[in-house]
Design a protein around this motif. Structure first.
Motif, PDB file in Angstrom:
ATOM      1  N   PHE A 138       7.488   8.555  -2.989  1.00 24.74           N
ATOM      2  CA  PHE A 138       6.463   7.572  -2.650  1.00 24.74           C
ATOM      3  C   PHE A 138       6.965   6.737  -1.481  1.00 24.74           C
ATOM      4  CE2 PHE A 138       6.127   8.548  -7.094  1.00 24.74           C
ATOM      5  CZ  PHE A 138       4.772   8.677  -7.315  1.00 24.74           C
ATOM      6  N   ARG A 139       6.136   6.570  -0.461  1.00 23.11           N
ATOM      7  CA  ARG A 139       6.471   5.722   0.686  1.00 23.11           C
ATOM      8  C   ARG A 139       5.444   4.598   0.759  1.00 23.11           C
ATOM      9  NH1 ARG A 139       9.252   6.926   5.771  1.00 23.11           N
ATOM     10  NH2 ARG A 139       9.534   8.951   4.809  1.00 23.11           N
ATOM     11  N   PHE A 140       5.944   3.369   0.954  1.00 23.33           N
ATOM     12  CA  PHE A 140       5.094   2.185   0.997  1.00 23.33           C
ATOM     13  C   PHE A 140       5.110   1.569   2.388  1.00 23.33           C
ATOM     14  CE2 PHE A 140       6.522   2.764  -3.339  1.00 23.33           C
ATOM     15  CZ  PHE A 140       5.348   2.644  -4.044  1.00 23.33           C
ATOM     16  N   ASP A 141       4.120   0.709   2.660  1.00 23.01           N
ATOM     17  CA  ASP A 141       4.038   0.058   3.967  1.00 23.01           C
ATOM     18  C   ASP A 141       4.938  -1.170   4.058  1.00 23.01           C
ATOM     19  OD1 ASP A 141       2.555  -1.536   2.236  1.00 23.01           O
ATOM     20  OD2 ASP A 141       1.075  -2.074   3.760  1.00 23.01           O
ATOM     21  N   GLU A 142       5.536  -1.580   2.953  1.00 22.20           N
ATOM     22  CA  GLU A 142       6.460  -2.701   2.940  1.00 22.20           C
ATOM     23  C   GLU A 142       7.433  -2.520   1.784  1.00 22.20           C
ATOM     24  OE1 GLU A 142       4.802  -6.549   1.752  1.00 22.20           O
ATOM     25  OE2 GLU A 142       2.931  -5.500   1.287  1.00 22.20           O
ATOM     26  N   TYR A 143       8.449  -3.356   1.749  1.00 23.99           N
ATOM     27  CA  TYR A 143       9.432  -3.265   0.682  1.00 23.99           C
ATOM     28  C   TYR A 143       8.807  -3.710  -0.628  1.00 23.99           C
ATOM     29  CZ  TYR A 143      12.847  -2.700   4.387  1.00 23.99           C
ATOM     30  OH  TYR A 143      13.532  -2.237   5.463  1.00 23.99           O
ATOM     31  N   VAL A 144       9.027  -2.908  -1.673  1.00 26.27           N
ATOM     32  CA  VAL A 144       8.492  -3.249  -2.990  1.00 26.27           C
ATOM     33  C   VAL A 144       9.642  -3.557  -3.944  1.00 26.27           C
ATOM     34  CG1 VAL A 144       6.359  -1.928  -2.704  1.00 26.27           C
ATOM     35  CG2 VAL A 144       8.346  -0.826  -3.711  1.00 26.27           C
ATOM     36  N   ASP A 145       9.316  -4.331  -4.962  1.00 23.87           N
ATOM     37  CA  ASP A 145      10.291  -4.715  -5.966  1.00 23.87           C
ATOM     38  C   ASP A 145      10.662  -3.488  -6.803  1.00 23.87           C
ATOM     39  OD1 ASP A 145      11.635  -6.911  -7.626  1.00 23.87           O
ATOM     40  OD2 ASP A 145      10.351  -5.910  -9.119  1.00 23.87           O
ATOM     41  N   ARG A 146      11.941  -3.179  -6.840  1.00 25.13           N
ATOM     42  CA  ARG A 146      12.397  -1.965  -7.526  1.00 25.13           C
ATOM     43  C   ARG A 146      12.075  -1.986  -9.015  1.00 25.13           C
ATOM     44  NH1 ARG A 146      18.050  -0.261  -4.619  1.00 25.13           N
ATOM     45  NH2 ARG A 146      17.227  -0.355  -2.513  1.00 25.13           N
ATOM     46  N   ARG A 147      12.377  -3.087  -9.645  1.00 26.12           N
ATOM     47  CA  ARG A 147      12.143  -3.166 -11.087  1.00 26.12           C
ATOM     48  C   ARG A 147      10.662  -3.007 -11.412  1.00 26.12           C
ATOM     49  NH1 ARG A 147      14.044  -7.997 -15.157  1.00 26.12           N
ATOM     50  NH2 ARG A 147      13.119  -7.100 -17.006  1.00 26.12           N
ATOM     51  N   SER A 148       9.805  -3.658 -10.623  1.00 28.34           N
ATOM     52  CA  SER A 148       8.368  -3.559 -10.899  1.00 28.34           C
ATOM     53  C   SER A 148       7.867  -2.132 -10.677  1.00 28.34           C
ATOM     54  CB  SER A 148       7.574  -4.558 -10.053  1.00 28.34           C
ATOM     55  OG  SER A 148       7.557  -4.191  -8.695  1.00 28.34           O
ATOM     56  N   LYS A 171       0.849  -1.193   0.000  1.00 27.34           N
ATOM     57  CA  LYS A 171       0.000   0.000   0.000  1.00 27.34           C
ATOM     58  C   LYS A 171       0.886   1.245   0.000  1.00 27.34           C
ATOM     59  CE  LYS A 171      -3.865  -2.024   2.537  1.00 27.34           C
ATOM     60  NZ  LYS A 171      -3.406  -3.379   2.626  1.00 27.34           N
ATOM     61  N   VAL A 172       0.421   2.272  -0.680  1.00 27.55           N
ATOM     62  CA  VAL A 172       1.110   3.557  -0.668  1.00 27.55           C
ATOM     63  C   VAL A 172       0.721   4.253   0.623  1.00 27.55           C
ATOM     64  CG1 VAL A 172       1.400   5.757  -1.840  1.00 27.55           C
ATOM     65  CG2 VAL A 172       1.023   3.686  -3.175  1.00 27.55           C
ATOM     66  N   VAL A 173       1.732   4.607   1.437  1.00 25.14           N
ATOM     67  CA  VAL A 173       1.491   5.270   2.719  1.00 25.14           C
ATOM     68  C   VAL A 173       1.420   6.781   2.536  1.00 25.14           C
ATOM     69  CG1 VAL A 173       2.436   5.673   5.020  1.00 25.14           C
ATOM     70  CG2 VAL A 173       2.591   3.405   3.999  1.00 25.14           C
ATOM     71  N   SER A 174       2.333   7.326   1.718  1.00 27.00           N
ATOM     72  CA  SER A 174       2.325   8.767   1.481  1.00 27.00           C
ATOM     73  C   SER A 174       2.949   9.082   0.127  1.00 27.00           C
ATOM     74  CB  SER A 174       3.071   9.511   2.585  1.00 27.00           C
ATOM     75  OG  SER A 174       4.451   9.182   2.568  1.00 27.00           O
ATOM     76  N   ILE A 175       2.546  10.236  -0.386  1.00 28.69           N
ATOM     77  CA  ILE A 175       3.051  10.729  -1.661  1.00 28.69           C
ATOM     78  C   ILE A 175       3.398  12.198  -1.482  1.00 28.69           C
ATOM     79  CG2 ILE A 175       2.512  11.155  -4.092  1.00 28.69           C
ATOM     80  CD1 ILE A 175       0.314   9.029  -3.835  1.00 28.69           C
ATOM     81  N   SER A 176       4.532  12.593  -2.043  1.00 29.40           N
ATOM     82  CA  SER A 176       4.917  14.000  -2.025  1.00 29.40           C
ATOM     83  C   SER A 176       5.349  14.392  -3.428  1.00 29.40           C
ATOM     84  CB  SER A 176       6.066  14.214  -1.038  1.00 29.40           C
ATOM     85  OG  SER A 176       6.497  15.554  -1.083  1.00 29.40           O
ATOM     86  N   PRO A 177       4.800  15.450  -3.983  1.00 32.38           N
ATOM     87  CA  PRO A 177       3.814  16.368  -3.421  1.00 32.38           C
ATOM     88  C   PRO A 177       2.451  15.687  -3.279  1.00 32.38           C
ATOM     89  CG  PRO A 177       4.182  16.885  -5.727  1.00 32.38           C
ATOM     90  CD  PRO A 177       5.152  15.810  -5.361  1.00 32.38           C
TER      91      PRO A 177
END
Length: 123
Positions: A57-67, A37-43
């Motif tokens: 973009f900040r997520f609630d867990e580690y996401v795959d960089r390539r994806s 899940k996306v926790v926060s977005i700036s701007p």
């Protein structure tokens, strides 16, 4: 004779160390079945008159960089290729140019984005 013995011993030692160097993620724990899940977005979404060229973009867990890089879309597409800088569960997208004044941009993260642990896709 002694040289053959030394060579055989060296080869066996190298084979032993080569076979022990497999890097695998730690095992155990429950299967991850929850999508990231996306926790926060700036701007902030719907912000007006943004003059920068950086999106965070900040997520609630580690996401795959390539994806993430493959699922990041911005329209209209600014000139150049964005760069991605990772810090834990956060990614900073640096656009090569500032966004144009009096232009509306739509930024989308497609559902190709998946987490690292369970390969769960963004909903």
């Amino acid at each position: 004779m002694m040289l053959k013995y030394l060579i055989c011993t060296a080869i066996l030692i190298m084979m032993f160390f080569y076979s022990c160097a497999n890097q695998l993620p730690p095992s155990g724990g429950e299967d991850d079945k929850i999508a990231p899940k996306v926790v926060s977005i700036s701007p902030k979404p719907d912000m007006k008159n943004y003059k920068g060229n950086k999106l965070v973009f900040r997520f609630d867990e580690y996401v795959d960089r390539r994806s993430f890089e493959e699922s990041f879309y911005i329209f209209p597409k600014p000139a150049g290729v964005p760069s991605f800088d990772w810090s834990g569960k956060e990614v900073e997208v640096q656009l090569p140019v500032s966004l144009k004044k009096d232009q509306t941009y739509v930024v989308t993260i497609g559902n190709e984005l998946k987490d690292v642990r369970g390969s769960n896709r963004l909903e």
